[in-house]
Design an enzyme around this catalytic site. Structure first.
Site, PDB file in Angstrom:
ATOM      1  CG  ASP A  11      -1.844   1.166   1.304  1.00 11.13           C
ATOM      2  OD1 ASP A  11      -1.674   2.111   0.512  1.00 11.13           O
ATOM      3  OD2 ASP A  11      -2.740   1.156   2.156  1.00 11.13           O
ATOM      4  CE1 TYR A 228      -4.830  -1.235  11.426  1.00 13.04           C
ATOM      5  CE2 TYR A 228      -4.921   1.156  11.399  1.00 13.04           C
ATOM      6  CZ  TYR A 228      -5.318  -0.063  10.891  1.00 13.04           C
ATOM      7  OH  TYR A 228      -6.198  -0.114   9.849  1.00 13.04           O
ATOM      8  CE  LYS A 231      -6.209  -6.359   9.399  1.00 11.92           C
ATOM      9  NZ  LYS A 231      -5.812  -6.788  10.758  1.00 11.92           N
TER      10      LYS A 231
END
Length: 366
Positions: A11, A228, A231
């Site tokens: 990403d 975090y 995903k």
């Protein structure tokens, strides 16, 4: 002919928000891989997207874990990140967890699935790409493909598969692995892969011929970064026909949508919806999670394809059912079972919120 098939994704910036990859980022991938092909670094390539992930599909003769191929992929992601920054795309470069390439792209953020094979007279492969979900999303589909006779008729009536397959399962928390033989150890296998947040199917081999059959990316971003960062959005390569499940058997698990973790902020359960490339653009609550399937025939290392396998209208009921499941789960809002359990939110943004409330908890004296 021995050839390596590498699928590496990252990403590097979302357009708009987390919904899609920008055409200019994809064009940068085409440019750099085209140059690599011209000088013989790779045999062939295909650049695509799944949601906001840039997907690099490459064939070459350098084997798995090649520093040259991983370095090439890193250079593509860095260059595409610069494009993303120029366009002020959201989360530009969020999967690149380092400023410099260290020799192997594994552990640096991007997802990697690779296999080195002796190319058969006919070599069909399916490449699965998912968005808004985690690496354990492949556990159930891979089990169905290679161990469930109700899904794969060849396990019963196909002599070449009747003795079963070997599953390699990775414990991503302890960084340990174990091998299970199927069908005789199916119950032991299910004990672990039924908890896909921790135990993930990484490789599958044909039990008799020892041929690699399937490989998935098991990089878990939160464990790598310690926080975090989005995903994992995994990829998976599956060989088809001959000693392996037929193309239709490989696709069949996705005719029934399953619940996976991910979706909004990586903190919710949602249905994994099989979609064509045109529909691989999740927007509703940043989802629901999507999976795309590209089919290729390998011919002396050349990628003949892709065929957009989920464009088939036969998967329309699965898409409809996934939407119905999404509506049902969304009704729960911030309540479980839509939101992940607290122990699964350890590496999301929740701990920062909870930390502010630590001094307000008092010992119960009743």
């Amino acid at each position: 002919m021995k050839v390596t098939l590498s699928v590496i994704k990252a990403d590097i910036g979302g357009y708009v928000g987390h919904s899609e990859s920008h055409p200019e980022c994809i064009a940068m991938g085409h440019k750099l891989l085209s140059e690599a092909k011209k000088i013989g670094k790779i045999i062939d390539y295909h650049v695509t997207k799944c949601g906001d992930d840039l997907e690099l599909i490459m064939t070459h003769k350098k084997g798995t874990h090649s520093q040259e191929i991983h370095g090439l992929s890193w250079d593509v992601f860095v260059a595409a990140t610069e494009v993303a920054k120029k366009l002020k795309l959201y989360g530009a470069g969020q999967d690149l967890l380092s400023d410099a390439f260290s020799g192997n792209i594994k552990g640096m953020g991007p997802g990697v699935a690779e296999m080195e094979i002796e190319e058969r007279a006919s070599e069909p492969v399916i490449i699965f790409m998912a968005d808004k979900t985690s690496s354990g999303a492949w556990n159930l589909p891979l089990y169905k493909m290679f161990a469930d006779p109700f899904n794969t008729a060849g396990l019963v009536i196909g002599e070449s598969m009747h003795n079963g397959f070997v599953f390699e399962v990775l414990d991503v928390k302890e960084n340990k692995r174990v091998l299970f033989n199927t069908p005789e150890e199916i119950y032991d296998l299910l004990l672990f892969i039924g908890s896909p947040a921790r135990y993930m199917v990484r490789n599958i081999w044909h039990k008799d011929t020892k041929e690699i059959s399937a490989v998935s990316s098991t990089q878990k971003l939160s464990y790598i970064a310690g926080k975090y960062v989005g995903k994992d959005d995994p990829v998976c390569i599956v060989r088809c026909q001959g000693n392996f499940p037929a193309v239709g058997e490989v696709l069949e698990p996705f005719a029934e949508p399953t619940i996976v973790e991910g979706w909004m902020r990586g903190s919710h359960y949602g249905p994994l919806m099989p979609v064509s490339m045109e529909d691989g653009v999740p927007t509703r609550f940043d989802g629901p999670p999507r999976v795309m399937a590209y089919g290729f025939q390998l011919a002396d290392g050349m990628l003949v394809g892709p065929r957009d396998m989920f464009k088939d209208i036969s998967f329309e009921p699965a898409r409809q059912k996934a939407n119905e499941m999404a509506y049902m789960l969304r009704k729960h809002g911030p309540f479980e079972p839509h939101r992940l359990p607290l122990e699964e939110l350890e590496y999301t943004t929740l701990p920062q919120v909870m930390a502010r409330l630590n001094n307000r908890w008092e010992t119960n004296k009743d």
